[in-house]
Design a protein around this motif. Structure first.
Motif, PDB file in Angstrom:
ATOM      1  N   SER A  42      -3.353 -13.401  -3.316  1.00 44.35           N
ATOM      2  CA  SER A  42      -2.279 -13.180  -4.324  1.00 44.35           C
ATOM      3  C   SER A  42      -2.864 -13.321  -5.808  1.00 44.35           C
ATOM      4  O   SER A  42      -2.369 -12.133  -6.437  1.00 44.35           O
ATOM      5  CB  SER A  42      -1.253 -13.999  -4.329  1.00 44.35           C
TER       6      SER A  42
ATOM      7  N   GLY B 136      -4.758  -5.809  -8.186  1.00 39.48           N
ATOM      8  CA  GLY B 136      -4.281  -4.873  -7.548  1.00 39.48           C
ATOM      9  C   GLY B 136      -3.057  -5.062  -6.714  1.00 39.48           C
ATOM     10  O   GLY B 136      -2.953  -6.207  -6.374  1.00 39.48           O
ATOM     11  N   ASP B 137      -2.180  -4.190  -6.512  1.00 43.38           N
ATOM     12  CA  ASP B 137      -0.820  -4.504  -6.081  1.00 43.38           C
ATOM     13  C   ASP B 137      -0.979  -3.654  -4.834  1.00 43.38           C
ATOM     14  O   ASP B 137      -0.948  -2.456  -4.761  1.00 43.38           O
ATOM     15  CB  ASP B 137       0.176  -3.934  -7.043  1.00 43.38           C
TER      16      ASP B 137
ATOM     17  N   VAL C  85       1.575  -2.814  -3.052  1.00 41.11           N
ATOM     18  CA  VAL C  85       2.741  -1.870  -2.699  1.00 41.11           C
ATOM     19  C   VAL C  85       2.271  -0.616  -3.268  1.00 41.11           C
ATOM     20  O   VAL C  85       2.391   0.381  -2.494  1.00 41.11           O
ATOM     21  CB  VAL C  85       4.148  -2.386  -3.650  1.00 41.11           C
ATOM     22  N   THR C  86       1.752  -0.425  -4.333  1.00 42.70           N
ATOM     23  CA  THR C  86       1.259   0.778  -5.018  1.00 42.70           C
ATOM     24  C   THR C  86       0.077   1.506  -4.133  1.00 42.70           C
ATOM     25  O   THR C  86      -0.115   2.694  -4.022  1.00 42.70           O
ATOM     26  CB  THR C  86       0.875   0.902  -6.481  1.00 42.70           C
ATOM     27  N   ASN C  87      -0.903   0.290  -4.251  1.00 36.27           N
ATOM     28  CA  ASN C  87      -2.286   0.900  -3.570  1.00 36.27           C
ATOM     29  C   ASN C  87      -1.999   0.997  -2.040  1.00 36.27           C
ATOM     30  O   ASN C  87      -2.776   2.361  -1.684  1.00 36.27           O
ATOM     31  CB  ASN C  87      -3.045  -0.407  -3.641  1.00 36.27           C
TER      32      ASN C  87
ATOM     33  N   LEU D 197       8.093  -8.989  -1.120  1.00 32.23           N
ATOM     34  CA  LEU D 197       6.838  -8.574  -2.083  1.00 32.23           C
ATOM     35  C   LEU D 197       7.548  -8.586  -3.427  1.00 32.23           C
ATOM     36  O   LEU D 197       7.086  -8.464  -4.448  1.00 32.23           O
ATOM     37  CB  LEU D 197       6.347  -7.443  -1.640  1.00 32.23           C
ATOM     38  N   ASP D 198       9.111  -8.409  -3.624  1.00 30.72           N
ATOM     39  CA  ASP D 198       9.663  -8.333  -4.694  1.00 30.72           C
ATOM     40  C   ASP D 198       9.982  -9.755  -5.308  1.00 30.72           C
ATOM     41  O   ASP D 198      10.710  -9.628  -6.478  1.00 30.72           O
ATOM     42  CB  ASP D 198      10.904  -7.289  -4.659  1.00 30.72           C
TER      43      ASP D 198
ATOM     44  N   GLN E 212       7.034 -16.037  -1.437  1.00 32.22           N
ATOM     45  CA  GLN E 212       6.411 -15.210  -0.397  1.00 32.22           C
ATOM     46  C   GLN E 212       5.403 -16.134   0.397  1.00 32.22           C
ATOM     47  O   GLN E 212       5.530 -16.078   1.558  1.00 32.22           O
ATOM     48  CB  GLN E 212       5.249 -14.153  -1.077  1.00 32.22           C
TER      49      GLN E 212
ATOM     50  N   GLN F 247      -7.269  -3.013   1.278  1.00 34.32           N
ATOM     51  CA  GLN F 247      -6.312  -4.080   0.851  1.00 34.32           C
ATOM     52  C   GLN F 247      -5.121  -4.301   1.896  1.00 34.32           C
ATOM     53  O   GLN F 247      -3.922  -4.230   1.601  1.00 34.32           O
ATOM     54  CB  GLN F 247      -5.658  -3.405  -0.512  1.00 34.32           C
TER      55      GLN F 247
END
Lengths: 320, 536
Positions: free
Chosen positions: A27, A31-32, A34-36, A59-60, A66, A271
């Motif tokens: 965590s 790097g995220d 969701v975007t990656n 994830l939000d 989480q 990832q």
């Protein structure tokens, strides 16, 4: 019995802690996912699927929620879904696990055979010539990394002698050579302990007394020295499992095998966090499990531990 | 070989035997011979080469290190030059070996039965019957249980019976016994030696006995060979060596054995002492229990004794009798469950750490083994001076020198470390260390049991001289009754945490009331002949 139960509980706690620790480390990595990964056009997830996965992993929401969600799924055996392929992680792992287990087990077999060959050799060869050479093997084996050994083996046996093919390398011979590359450094650790203990035991008074009963060298070795010298090997093997798992990742890459190693490599580069989390936890389970078995089996092998007050395995003696 | 030779002839002949480890020669030109059915003792202190000779006869010298030259003839055959392959059939079958410490002479991870079967195999027996029969013969109560046990489940005495059983099982012509009883308690020593003597007679086996104990040798052997630094000092029949030792060394050895010289230090022991003073140490009704694995163990059970100033009180007992716990209580290292202990009028029990310190200043301890009780990295000066630092005493150098002087050590040793000292020197350092605070009471926990007899004699002499000149009070823990007789004034015999008998040494030892005390007294080897042995 109380002892066994306590050890099992300890092992469970260690695995859970390993899970939490891995989760935290992943965590805090930059790097995220969701975007990656999810929004990476290559993966072709629809917005709806993305929303579903985000909701599934929470994830939000804050990290500790989480973690709690993930941990409560893990406890009931749910390892989650791969972010990259959308397949259940447990299925991805089970597809490649057997290949890695075969490799690791063969490597352990190679390591044991080599180590005992070295150990016996030091007891039989004449002191001045053969032994010195043989005793140098463990440190030699330890100082050469397994990927170097792997590349050497490939070069000689695959490219020059053509004994096996590097591409499509799940065959028996290919596995054997991969196991040799992986097993050699491990055999060094086992041999070191075994040789030191054979030397130690053969200098013990009971060895002289056994010889005074007319036992020859082989009788002495097999009837008396082998068992006490092999007991510490149990401890070394349990610890070497970590090395085997770590080494398997590299060895699989070099020999072009699909296995946990290639799965890890893919998950790291993409990832794919649920897969990484699962593999690290799996490694922890194997390592803790093997050591638990070693702890529980040891008292059955060593009568002194079985009935003595000390329940733990004695310390391993390593050559100075 | 003539037929009568088979029964009475020469069995073992050693001639010009020289053994070296690397460049270090440990045995020089040794010779002796042993006839069938007889017994011969090799006597010497540590470093005399006696064990090396034993191992040369068995050809069990450390591989590649030990080298033996000369002649060893067994049953008329030269065996030193035989190949290992030709010699091996003799081991066990014709020449048996009884080792020193039964505790480490059997493989700890294999059952007794597995190891016994090796001896049985020498005479072609495969089943356990022969082994069980032999175990019965050597006085093991439950042969079947012994057979199925692992070594750590049996006591030292039982293990030595097992080992003797395994040695006699193939009916060898010769048994080499290397200090077969020195690791055992005294009462068990006697039983083991009796067993060996009896088996020897019944089976007509010759014995090569290796021992440091002149009294045991005299009692058990037909002839003696006295060794020092690998050289024979004197040899001959036991009676002649004993009654008229011709060599200087044998005479000294004879004089140093406590069992043969009970009154050696009488003049020191009976020196003037203040009369009518209250006891220096008073132990009243002290008990101590420990809880091990949920079981309550009574280590010390209602123990009482008192010691007059300037005298020595001996605590005697075998392992597990509660001696060590008693002195730990006395030193305030352990709190008793009940009872009280006073030293020089001050209560030792139920005190704070700080106030214990002031009592300990008058109460010092000398440990059993000087090879482990001194920090090997410290110099003698620092070792002896340590407690002066603790108690912030001035003119330390002066006090350290004085303490070394009093134990007969030279000032040259001040900068040495323990590793550069002999065992006797080490124990003198330990004694100096206890003396340096000028205590009233010194507790000595088997202070000489790790030392050779001649070294022991030196330490005992120093102890008694100091007692006579400084009026020290000693509590002396020992299992050696002969030594106790030499130096103590009063004695308490302990067994299973209790004092079974107590009083003046002469009264208790000459006329023991309790069977246990009698067994202890009987276990003192008497020597060849009471008159020649100097027992008055």
């Amino acid at each position: 019995m109380k002892y066994a139960l306590r050890r099992v509980l300890q092992a469970v706690v260690v695995v859970l802690l390993a899970y939490v620790f891995t989760f935290v480390v992943i965590s805090v990595l930059p790097g995220d996912p969701v975007t990656n990964t999810l929004r990476n056009p290559q993966n072709g997830f629809s917005e709806e699927e993305i929303q579903r996965i985000v909701a599934y992993y929470g994830l939000d929401r804050p990290v500790h929620e989480q973690l709690w969600q993930s941990l409560s799924r893990f406890v009931v055996g749910d390892l989650g879904v791969s972010l990259r392929s959308g397949l259940p992680v447990s299925r991805l792992i089970s597809e490649v696990l057997s290949s890695t287990l075969v490799l690791a087990a063969s490597a352990l077999g190679v390591a044991l055979v080599l180590a005992f060959a070295i150990g016996f050799g030091t007891q039989y060869l004449p002191k001045r010539y053969g032994q010195g050479l043989l005793r140098a093997f463990p440190s030699l084996f330890l100082s050469v990394p397994n990927f170097v050994i792997g590349l050497l083996l490939i070069n000689v046996f695959a490219f020059q002698l053509g004994l096996f093919r590097v591409i499509d390398s799940e065959g028996g011979l290919a596995t054997l050579f991969a196991a040799i590359a992986l097993g050699i450094p491990v055999s060094a650790r086992i041999a070191e302990v075994l040789v030191a203990n054979l030397d130690h035991e053969s200098a013990e008074e009971y060895a002289s007394v056994a010889r005074s009963r007319g036992l020859g060298r082989t009788g002495l070795l097999l009837r008396h020295l082998l068992k006490p010298s092999s007991l510490p090997v149990v401890t070394v093997v349990a610890l070497a499992v970590g090395e085997l798992l770590g080494g398997a990742v590299i060895t699989e890459q070099i020999f072009g095998r699909t296995g946990i190693g290639s799965l890890v490599e893919r998950s790291v580069t993409t990832q794919d966090l649920p897969v990484l989390q699962a593999v690290v936890t799996l490694a922890a389970i194997v390592f803790v499990g093997v050591n638990l078995i070693a702890d529980l089996v040891y008292p059955l092998l060593d009568p002194r531990v079985r009935l003595g007050e000390s329940r733990s395995r004695p310390k391993v003696e390593v050559a100075a | 070989m003539a037929p009568q030779d088979r029964l009475t002839g020469e069995l073992l002949r050693v001639e010009g035997l020289t053994v070296s480890y690397g460049d270090h020669q440990v045995v020089t030109d040794v010779g002796f011979s042993l006839r069938r059915g007889e017994s011969l003792a090799l006597i010497g202190e540590s470093g005399s080469g006696k064990s090396t000779i034993a191992r040369s006869v068995l050809r069990l010298l450390p591989r590649g290190v030990g080298r033996a030259t000369g002649t060893v003839e067994f049953e008329g055959q030269e065996i030193l030059s035989l190949s290992e392959r030709r010699f091996r059939p003799l081991r066990g079958r014709r020449i048996g070996f009884v080792p020193q410490d039964p505790g480490n002479s059997l493989n700890p991870v294999r059952t007794i039965g597995v190891q016994a079967q090796e001896a049985a195999a020498l005479i072609g027996e495969k089943g356990p019957e022969v082994v069980l029969e032999t175990f019965d013969q050597v006085g093991l109560d439950n042969p079947r249980r012994v057979y199925d046990s692992y070594p750590h489940q049996l006591s030292g005495g039982m293990l030595q019976r097992v080992l003797i059983g395994l040695t006699v099982l193939p009916r060898p012509a010769l048994i080499v016994a290397d200090e077969p009883t020195s690791a055992l308690d005294v009462t068990i020593q006697k039983r083991i030696l009796d067993l060996l003597s009896q088996l020897r007679q019944d089976l007509n086996i010759s014995l090569l006995l290796i021992t440091h104990d002149l009294a045991i040798a005299a009692e058990r052997a037909d002839s003696l060979v006295v060794l020092k630094d690998g050289v024979v000092q004197e040899a001959g029949s036991t009676a002649s060596v004993f009654s008229a030792p011709s060599s200087e060394y044998a005479r000294k050895l004879h004089a140093d054995v406590p069992a043969l010289n009970p009154d050696r230090y009488q003049h020191l022991r009976d020196s003037d002492r203040p009369v009518g003073e209250p006891p220096r140490i008073e132990v009243r009704g002290v008990s101590k229990t420990f809880t091990v694995d949920g079981k309550v163990l009574t280590a010390v059970d209602d123990v009482s004794f008192s010691v007059a100033p300037g005298t020595t009180h001996a605590l005697v007992g075998e392992s597990g009798s509660g001696k060590t716990t008693t002195i730990r209580l006395l030193l305030g290292l352990e709190e008793p469950d009940s009872g009280s202990i006073t030293v020089a009028g001050e209560e030792v029990t139920r005190r704070s750490h700080a106030s214990l310190r002031s009592v300990r200043r008058h109460l010092q301890l000398v440990y059993q083994n000087p090879f482990t009780s001194l920090d090997p990295l410290w110099t003698v000066k620092r070792l002896v001076g340590e407690s002066l630092d603790r108690y912030r005493v001035g003119d330390r150098d002066e006090r350290v020198r004085e303490a070394l002087d009093s134990v007969g050590l030279s000032q040259d040793l001040l900068s040495r470390r323990p590793t550069a000292l002999s065992g006797g020197q080490r124990q003198r350092v330990a004694l100096a260390r206890a003396l340096v605070l000028r205590p009233d009471v010194i507790v000595l926990d088997e202070p000489t049991s790790a030392l050779d007899v001649s070294v022991q004699a030196g330490i005992v002499e120093v102890m008694l001289t100091l007692q006579a000149s400084l009026g020290l009070t000693y509590v002396f823990v020992s299992h050696d009754l002969a030594l106790v007789r030499q130096l103590a004034h009063t004695v308490s015999v302990m067994r299973q945490g209790r004092i079974v008998e107590s009083g003046p040494v002469a009264a208790v030892l000459d006329n023991p009331q309790e069977p246990y005390t009698r067994a202890l007294v009987d276990s003192i080897p008497a020597g060849a002949d009471p008159v020649a042995g100097g027992v008055s």
